[in-house]
Design an enzyme around this catalytic site. Structure first.
Site, PDB file in Angstrom:
ATOM      1  N   GLY A  45       0.836  -1.199   0.000  1.00  0.00           N
ATOM      2  CA  GLY A  45       0.000   0.000   0.000  1.00  0.00           C
ATOM      3  C   GLY A  45       0.866   1.242   0.000  1.00  0.00           C
ATOM      4  CD  GLN A  50       3.198   5.909   2.515  1.00  0.00           C
ATOM      5  OE1 GLN A  50       2.235   5.345   2.000  1.00  0.00           O
ATOM      6  NE2 GLN A  50       4.133   5.258   3.167  1.00  0.00           N
ATOM      7  CB  CYS A  95       4.476   2.471   7.438  1.00  0.00           C
ATOM      8  SG  CYS A  95       4.170   3.982   6.505  1.00  0.00           S
ATOM      9  CG  LEU A  96       6.755   0.987   1.632  1.00  0.00           C
ATOM     10  CD1 LEU A  96       6.175   1.188   0.231  1.00  0.00           C
ATOM     11  CD2 LEU A  96       8.022   0.146   1.561  1.00  0.00           C
ATOM     12  CG  HIS A 137      -1.252   1.704   7.179  1.00  0.00           C
ATOM     13  ND1 HIS A 137      -0.382   1.328   8.184  1.00  0.00           N
ATOM     14  CD2 HIS A 137      -0.501   2.389   6.278  1.00  0.00           C
ATOM     15  CE1 HIS A 137       0.832   1.782   7.904  1.00  0.00           C
ATOM     16  NE2 HIS A 137       0.792   2.422   6.749  1.00  0.00           N
ATOM     17  CD  GLU A 138      -1.372   2.799   2.579  1.00  0.00           C
ATOM     18  OE1 GLU A 138      -0.928   3.948   2.490  1.00  0.00           O
ATOM     19  OE2 GLU A 138      -0.647   1.822   2.862  1.00  0.00           O
ATOM     20  CG  HIS A 141      -0.057   7.265   5.100  1.00  0.00           C
ATOM     21  ND1 HIS A 141       1.083   7.754   5.693  1.00  0.00           N
ATOM     22  CD2 HIS A 141       0.115   5.919   4.998  1.00  0.00           C
ATOM     23  CE1 HIS A 141       1.909   6.747   5.953  1.00  0.00           C
ATOM     24  NE2 HIS A 141       1.348   5.616   5.543  1.00  0.00           N
TER      25      HIS A 141
END
Ligand code: Y12
Ligand code: CO
Length: 171
Positions: A45, A50, A95-96, A137-138, A141
């Site tokens: 994701g 990001q 998370c990236l 989660h996304e 962001h």
């Protein structure tokens, strides 16, 4: 083309992302670049913020039972709104933008999502399991929130200590 992923503690990750209004070639090229970036970095994701673009767009590509990601399973989610939720579930998230750190986070078990696709068409999705967790989660962001903000005080302290140490060692 791959884009650069910004990482914690970059302040841009705190920005609240803006509604997408133009569903044009510029958006399509950007979504394609997000996909290349997510796959190259082994993500499932990725939210636009990001890669330093504060628009309400996110991608999800949930792996199959063998762990393979197929472009057919790619979801391009724009201007998402969660309209219904049920249950709760604990899952170890990563998370990236917070590389090397994984922690259990509580999320809704299932949800109903309204969103637009890359053409601006309105869609509805019923999500469960990893898809439901990753959507939440996304979407966080897009609101400038990271999963580490959902940790207890003591776990957050532990994270800050470990993460700072890892950053120092990388230099
Ligand atoms: C639970 C909740 C949300 C998600 C979706 C977003 N997270 C990711 O896609 C994270 C991916 C990730 C990949 C990493 O790279 C490798 O594993 C090679 C990674 O790398 C390091 O930490 C060094 C970190 C995160 C997923 C699950
Ligand atoms: Co993330």
């Amino acid at each position: 083309m791959t884009l650069t992923i910004i990482t914690y503690p970059d302040k841009q990750l705190k920005n609240i992302s803006k509604e997408v209004t133009a569903f044009d070639n510029t958006l399509h090229r950007f979504l394609d670049d997000m996909y290349d970036t997510m796959i190259t970095c082994n993500g499932i994701g990725l939210a636009a913020i990001q890669v330093a673009n504060p628009i309400r767009a996110l991608l999800l590509c949930i792996p199959d039972e063998e762990g393979n990601q197929h472009r057919d399973n790619l979801l391009e989610i724009i201007n998402p709104v969660i309209v219904n939720t049920d249950g709760s579930v604990l899952y170890q998230e990563g998370c990236l933008s917070v590389p090397g750190f994984y922690e259990d986070v509580e999320r809704y078990e299932t949800l109903t999502l309204r969103y637009q696709n890359r053409y601006g068409e309105r869609c509805t999705l019923e999500a469960k399991e990893l898809l439901s967790i990753a959507i939440q989660h996304e979407i966080d962001h897009l609101e400038g929130k990271l999963f580490i903000e959902k940790l207890s005080y003591s776990r957050r302290k532990k994270f800050e200590k470990e993460y700072k140490k890892a950053l120092k060692e990388k230099k």
